[in-house]
Design a protein around this motif. Structure first.
Motif, mmCIF file in Angstrom:
data_model
loop_
_atom_site.group_PDB
_atom_site.id
_atom_site.type_symbol
_atom_site.label_atom_id
_atom_site.label_comp_id
_atom_site.label_asym_id
_atom_site.label_seq_id
_atom_site.Cartn_x
_atom_site.Cartn_y
_atom_site.Cartn_z
ATOM 1 N N ASN A 106 0.803 -1.227 0.000
ATOM 2 C CA ASN A 106 0.000 0.000 0.000
ATOM 3 C C ASN A 106 0.835 1.276 0.000
ATOM 4 O O ASN A 106 0.285 2.375 -0.040
ATOM 5 C CB ASN A 106 -0.936 0.024 1.222
ATOM 6 N N ALA A 107 2.145 1.154 0.059
ATOM 7 C CA ALA A 107 3.005 2.338 0.129
ATOM 8 C C ALA A 107 2.972 3.102 -1.189
ATOM 9 O O ALA A 107 3.059 2.520 -2.264
ATOM 10 C CB ALA A 107 4.436 1.917 0.457
ATOM 11 N N ARG A 108 2.842 4.409 -1.090
ATOM 12 C CA ARG A 108 2.884 5.265 -2.270
ATOM 13 C C ARG A 108 4.248 5.912 -2.330
ATOM 14 O O ARG A 108 4.836 6.227 -1.294
ATOM 15 C CB ARG A 108 1.794 6.344 -2.164
ATOM 16 N N PRO A 109 4.782 6.134 -3.516
ATOM 17 C CA PRO A 109 6.126 6.730 -3.639
ATOM 18 C C PRO A 109 6.243 8.061 -2.916
ATOM 19 O O PRO A 109 7.274 8.356 -2.334
ATOM 20 C CB PRO A 109 6.319 6.896 -5.139
ATOM 21 N N GLU A 110 5.193 8.858 -2.933
ATOM 22 C CA GLU A 110 5.290 10.173 -2.285
ATOM 23 C C GLU A 110 5.267 10.079 -0.763
ATOM 24 O O GLU A 110 5.591 11.040 -0.069
ATOM 25 C CB GLU A 110 4.174 11.124 -2.770
ATOM 26 N N ASP A 111 4.891 8.895 -0.223
ATOM 27 C CA ASP A 111 4.854 8.721 1.231
ATOM 28 C C ASP A 111 6.161 8.133 1.789
ATOM 29 O O ASP A 111 6.292 7.988 3.002
ATOM 30 C CB ASP A 111 3.702 7.789 1.635
ATOM 31 N N THR A 112 7.095 7.833 0.937
ATOM 32 C CA THR A 112 8.343 7.241 1.433
ATOM 33 C C THR A 112 9.149 8.294 2.179
ATOM 34 O O THR A 112 8.990 9.510 1.954
ATOM 35 C CB THR A 112 9.189 6.679 0.283
ATOM 36 N N LEU A 113 9.984 7.856 3.044
ATOM 37 C CA LEU A 113 10.818 8.749 3.837
ATOM 38 C C LEU A 113 11.707 9.589 2.925
ATOM 39 O O LEU A 113 11.867 10.787 3.135
ATOM 40 C CB LEU A 113 11.674 7.920 4.814
ATOM 41 N N TRP A 114 12.243 8.983 1.906
ATOM 42 C CA TRP A 114 13.114 9.686 0.971
ATOM 43 C C TRP A 114 12.380 10.862 0.333
ATOM 44 O O TRP A 114 12.890 11.987 0.311
ATOM 45 C CB TRP A 114 13.615 8.704 -0.093
ATOM 46 N N SER A 115 11.196 10.599 -0.167
ATOM 47 C CA SER A 115 10.426 11.662 -0.844
ATOM 48 C C SER A 115 10.082 12.783 0.126
ATOM 49 O O SER A 115 10.203 13.965 -0.217
ATOM 50 C CB SER A 115 9.135 11.092 -1.429
ATOM 51 N N ARG A 116 9.662 12.442 1.307
ATOM 52 C CA ARG A 116 9.246 13.461 2.270
ATOM 53 C C ARG A 116 10.434 14.313 2.735
ATOM 54 O O ARG A 116 10.327 15.541 2.850
ATOM 55 C CB ARG A 116 8.542 12.805 3.449
ATOM 56 N N VAL A 117 11.586 13.679 2.984
ATOM 57 C CA VAL A 117 12.751 14.433 3.455
ATOM 58 C C VAL A 117 13.315 15.315 2.341
ATOM 59 O O VAL A 117 13.682 16.475 2.571
ATOM 60 C CB VAL A 117 13.829 13.471 4.021
ATOM 61 N N THR A 118 13.408 14.784 1.110
ATOM 62 C CA THR A 118 13.935 15.617 0.018
ATOM 63 C C THR A 118 13.013 16.814 -0.238
ATOM 64 O O THR A 118 13.493 17.916 -0.521
ATOM 65 C CB THR A 118 14.112 14.798 -1.271
ATOM 66 N N ALA A 119 11.700 16.603 -0.117
ATOM 67 C CA ALA A 119 10.769 17.734 -0.284
ATOM 68 C C ALA A 119 11.009 18.769 0.805
ATOM 69 O O ALA A 119 11.018 19.984 0.544
ATOM 70 C CB ALA A 119 9.333 17.229 -0.253
ATOM 71 N N ALA A 120 11.222 18.314 2.037
ATOM 72 C CA ALA A 120 11.464 19.250 3.148
ATOM 73 C C ALA A 120 12.782 19.992 2.935
ATOM 74 O O ALA A 120 12.864 21.207 3.167
ATOM 75 C CB ALA A 120 11.487 18.485 4.467
ATOM 76 N N LEU A 121 13.818 19.291 2.459
ATOM 77 C CA LEU A 121 15.107 19.943 2.212
ATOM 78 C C LEU A 121 14.999 20.982 1.092
ATOM 79 O O LEU A 121 15.584 22.067 1.169
ATOM 80 C CB LEU A 121 16.180 18.899 1.882
ATOM 81 N N ARG A 122 14.247 20.677 0.035
ATOM 82 C CA ARG A 122 14.059 21.652 -1.058
ATOM 83 C C ARG A 122 13.315 22.890 -0.563
ATOM 84 O O ARG A 122 13.615 24.019 -0.969
ATOM 85 C CB ARG A 122 13.296 20.990 -2.204
ATOM 86 N N THR A 123 12.326 22.684 0.299
ATOM 87 C CA THR A 123 11.576 23.816 0.851
ATOM 88 C C THR A 123 12.507 24.702 1.681
ATOM 89 O O THR A 123 12.485 25.935 1.563
ATOM 90 C CB THR A 123 10.399 23.317 1.721
#
Length: 160
Positions: A106-123
């Protein structure tokens, strides 16, 4: 009278000679008996030493065999106890594996730790709170830290 003196002298010489021969024969017999007794004693001693060595070897072998049996019994007991623990907890382990499989499915790519942290770093980088080199370094550390996380989860889910 000369005949009587000669006969007496011959008798004395012969008796003396017989006494000397008897004494010599007695000494020879005593030495022979001592020699044969010593030989019998030596043979008996060798046999006794062989019996003692065999008995000691048997006793040592029994000790070694008992130690091997004890080790084998310990191994069997450990295997049996391990099996009992696995059987007792197999429901919990199976349930955890199924839950992990469902989460992975059920995991979605946007919910992975990698995606969430890289989004936070870009912000943070976009708002100037983080330089591009710091963001790149953070991404590299995160990538190295989580590179094998999916594989580890799959190994855990597949079981031993």
């Amino acid at each position: 009278a000369a005949t009587l003196i000669q006969a007496t002298w011959r008798g004395t010489r012969i008796r003396r000679s017989v006494r000397v021969m008897k004494s010599a024969a007695t000494r020879i017999q005593a030495r022979w008996r001592a020699h044969t007794a010593a030989a019998r004693f030596q043979k008996l001693r060798e046999v006794v030493l062989e019996v003692q060595a065999a008995w000691r070897m048997g006793r040592a072998l029994r000790v070694v065999v008992q130690a091997d049996l004890d080790a084998a019994a310990t191994a069997v007991q450990a295997a049996w106890r391990g099996r009992a623990v696995r059987l007792a907890s197999s429901g919990d382990v199976l349930e955890a594996r199924l839950a992990l499989d469902r989460a992975v499915a059920n995991a979605r790519p946007e919910d992975t730790l990698w995606s969430r942290v890289t989004a936070a770093l870009r912000t943070l980088e976009a708002h100037g709170a983080l330089s591009s080199s710091e963001a790149a370094l953070s991404c590299q550390v995160l990538e190295e830290g989580t590179l094998y996380s999916l594989k580890i989860c799959e190994l855990i889910a597949s079981g031993p």
